[in-house]
Design a protein around this motif. Structure first.
Motif, short mmCIF file in Angstrom:
data_model
loop_
_atom_site.label_atom_id
_atom_site.label_comp_id
_atom_site.label_asym_id
_atom_site.label_seq_id
_atom_site.Cartn_x
_atom_site.Cartn_y
_atom_site.Cartn_z
N MET A 19 0.76 -1.15 0.23
CA MET A 19 -0.09 0.04 0.01
C MET A 19 1.03 1.46 -0.05
O MET A 19 1.97 1.26 0.29
N GLU A 20 0.37 2.25 -0.57
CA GLU A 20 0.80 3.63 -0.46
C GLU A 20 0.97 4.21 1.21
O GLU A 20 0.11 3.63 2.02
N ILE A 21 2.04 4.74 1.30
CA ILE A 21 2.34 5.30 2.78
C ILE A 21 1.22 6.30 3.06
O ILE A 21 1.24 7.19 2.15
N PRO A 22 0.48 6.27 3.92
CA PRO A 22 -0.84 7.11 4.21
C PRO A 22 -0.31 8.74 3.97
O PRO A 22 -1.14 9.49 3.19
N SER A 23 0.55 9.04 4.74
CA SER A 23 1.28 10.40 4.76
C SER A 23 2.54 10.32 4.48
O SER A 23 3.56 9.97 5.08
N GLN A 24 2.91 10.60 2.89
CA GLN A 24 4.38 10.63 2.53
C GLN A 24 5.20 11.48 3.21
O GLN A 24 5.04 12.67 3.30
N PRO A 25 6.37 10.79 4.25
CA PRO A 25 6.95 11.89 5.08
C PRO A 25 7.96 12.68 4.40
O PRO A 25 8.58 12.34 3.26
N SER A 26 7.95 14.06 4.52
CA SER A 26 9.04 14.82 3.71
C SER A 26 10.37 14.93 4.60
O SER A 26 11.44 15.29 3.97
N ASP A 27 10.62 14.20 5.63
CA ASP A 27 11.60 14.33 6.61
C ASP A 27 12.46 13.25 6.07
O ASP A 27 11.87 12.01 6.09
N PRO A 28 13.61 13.39 5.34
CA PRO A 28 14.41 12.24 5.03
C PRO A 28 14.78 11.16 5.95
O PRO A 28 14.78 9.98 5.56
N LEU A 29 14.60 11.56 7.01
CA LEU A 29 15.23 10.66 8.16
C LEU A 29 14.17 9.74 8.43
O LEU A 29 14.38 8.46 8.89
N VAL A 30 12.76 10.16 8.39
CA VAL A 30 11.65 9.22 8.25
C VAL A 30 11.63 8.38 7.42
O VAL A 30 11.34 7.17 7.39
N SER A 31 12.01 8.94 6.22
CA SER A 31 12.02 8.05 4.98
C SER A 31 12.95 6.88 5.05
O SER A 31 12.86 5.81 4.76
N ALA A 32 14.31 7.46 5.45
CA ALA A 32 15.51 6.48 5.50
C ALA A 32 15.07 5.23 6.67
O ALA A 32 15.23 4.08 6.23
N THR A 33 14.55 5.75 7.95
CA THR A 33 13.93 4.86 8.71
C THR A 33 12.97 3.77 8.12
O THR A 33 13.17 2.57 8.43
N LEU A 34 11.94 4.20 7.50
CA LEU A 34 10.99 3.27 6.95
C LEU A 34 11.69 2.38 5.74
O LEU A 34 11.43 1.28 5.80
N TYR A 57 9.12 8.36 17.02
CA TYR A 57 7.95 8.62 17.52
C TYR A 57 6.98 9.00 16.35
O TYR A 57 5.75 8.74 16.59
N GLU A 58 7.37 9.95 15.78
CA GLU A 58 6.40 10.38 14.58
C GLU A 58 5.81 9.10 13.69
O GLU A 58 4.76 9.08 13.56
N LEU A 59 6.75 7.89 13.47
CA LEU A 59 6.35 6.95 12.86
C LEU A 59 5.36 6.16 13.76
O LEU A 59 4.31 5.55 13.19
N ALA A 60 5.75 5.98 15.17
CA ALA A 60 4.67 5.14 15.77
C ALA A 60 3.43 5.87 16.11
O ALA A 60 2.42 5.28 15.92
N ASN A 61 3.59 7.14 15.97
CA ASN A 61 2.02 7.86 16.13
C ASN A 61 1.37 7.78 14.86
O ASN A 61 0.41 8.04 14.82
N SER A 62 2.05 7.45 13.69
CA SER A 62 1.34 7.49 12.48
C SER A 62 0.47 6.00 12.13
O SER A 62 0.21 5.77 11.18
N ASN A 63 1.06 4.89 13.16
CA ASN A 63 0.75 3.68 13.28
C ASN A 63 1.45 2.90 11.65
O ASN A 63 0.83 1.63 11.27
N LEU A 64 2.54 3.53 11.35
CA LEU A 64 3.32 2.70 10.18
C LEU A 64 3.96 1.82 11.03
O LEU A 64 4.49 0.66 10.19
N ILE A 65 4.51 1.88 12.13
CA ILE A 65 5.53 0.94 12.77
C ILE A 65 4.94 0.33 14.32
O ILE A 65 4.12 1.40 14.87
N GLU A 66 5.54 -0.36 14.72
CA GLU A 66 5.10 -1.15 16.07
C GLU A 66 6.51 -1.13 16.81
O GLU A 66 7.16 -1.47 16.36
N ARG A 67 6.04 -0.60 18.07
CA ARG A 67 7.17 -0.69 19.26
C ARG A 67 6.93 -1.60 20.19
O ARG A 67 5.88 -1.40 20.61
N ARG A 68 7.99 -2.38 20.39
CA ARG A 68 7.84 -3.54 21.32
C ARG A 68 9.06 -3.27 22.06
O ARG A 68 10.14 -3.60 21.90
N ASP A 69 8.84 -2.86 23.40
CA ASP A 69 9.66 -2.51 24.36
C ASP A 69 10.12 -3.59 25.44
O ASP A 69 8.88 -3.83 26.33
N ASN A 70 10.80 -4.56 25.20
CA ASN A 70 11.12 -5.51 26.15
C ASN A 70 12.11 -5.29 27.17
O ASN A 70 12.10 -6.18 28.07
#
Length: 215
Positions: free
Chosen positions: A1-16, A75-88
């Protein structure tokens, strides 16, 4: 699927991009591993003669290369529901915060950049966070920073490009030396060499002064 909100921040895109490559290859990514893989990807791009693309401002931190902006991107990605964070870390003595892409997305970077990210994840994604940290400390920018002896300094990623050029020159010199026929040396040749050196002394001195900026 397409990214719901295409990130303009290069760091967010690189993380994805790293998380997408990890999902494709079945690799688990922790926060620490993510940072080091992004750093390695930037290094590979620079070594190939391109610009770094993660958007990170790399500094020597407590555990190697780091940019505090990575926390904001996470945190921006976690709040967008694109990624999941599992803190063990709350439940395991040696636990870690694991990051996982929650949905299948289109490539967030151009093909050439995604190719670098996929290659880095393939080569290093299976290593532990500690192993990646140790590898990062052996890279040219980190070696240079440690020589200065002060954490917090900016890392000069172009150092890896210069190191590659030096290695190439040395490799050509070794190949040339290996291909040369054995040379015979006579006492007369030593004498001629000394005469040539004496005649070139002034020229050598002027060249050295020019290079050192003492003229």
């Amino acid at each position: 699927m397409e990214i719901p909100s295409q990130p303009s921040d290069p760091l967010v895109s690189a993380t994805l991009a790293v998380l997408k490559a990890a999902r494709e290859q079945g690799v688990e990514i922790t926060k620490t591993k993510l940072v080091k893989l992004l750093y390695m990807a930037d290094l590979q791009a620079v070594e190939a003669g391109e610009n770094q693309f993660s958007g990170a401002t790399w500094r020597w931190d407590n555990y190697g290369p780091y940019d505090s902006a990575l926390t904001r991107a996470e945190y921006e990605l976690a709040n967008s529901n694109l990624i999941e964070r599992r803190d063990n870390r709350l439940f395991e003595e040696y636990g870690a915060c694991v990051l996982t892409l929650a949905v299948d997305i289109d490539d967030p970077l151009p093909d050439d950049k995604m190719s670098i990210v996929r290659d880095i994840v393939r080569r290093f994604g299976g290593k532990s966070a500690t192993a990646l940290k140790d590898l990062s400390y052996k890279t040219s920018p980190m070696v240079e920073a440690q020589a200065g002896g002060e954490r917090g300094v900016l890392l000069d990623l172009s150092r890896v490009r210069r190191s590659k050029a030096v290695r190439a020159v040395l490799a050509r010199a070794r190949a040339h030396r290996a291909a040369r026929e054995p040379q015979e040396t006579t006492p007369e040749a030593y004498g001629e060499l000394l005469v040539e050196l004496a005649a070139s002394r002034d020229s050598i001195r002027r060249a050295n002064e020019r290079v050192l900026g003492d003229q």
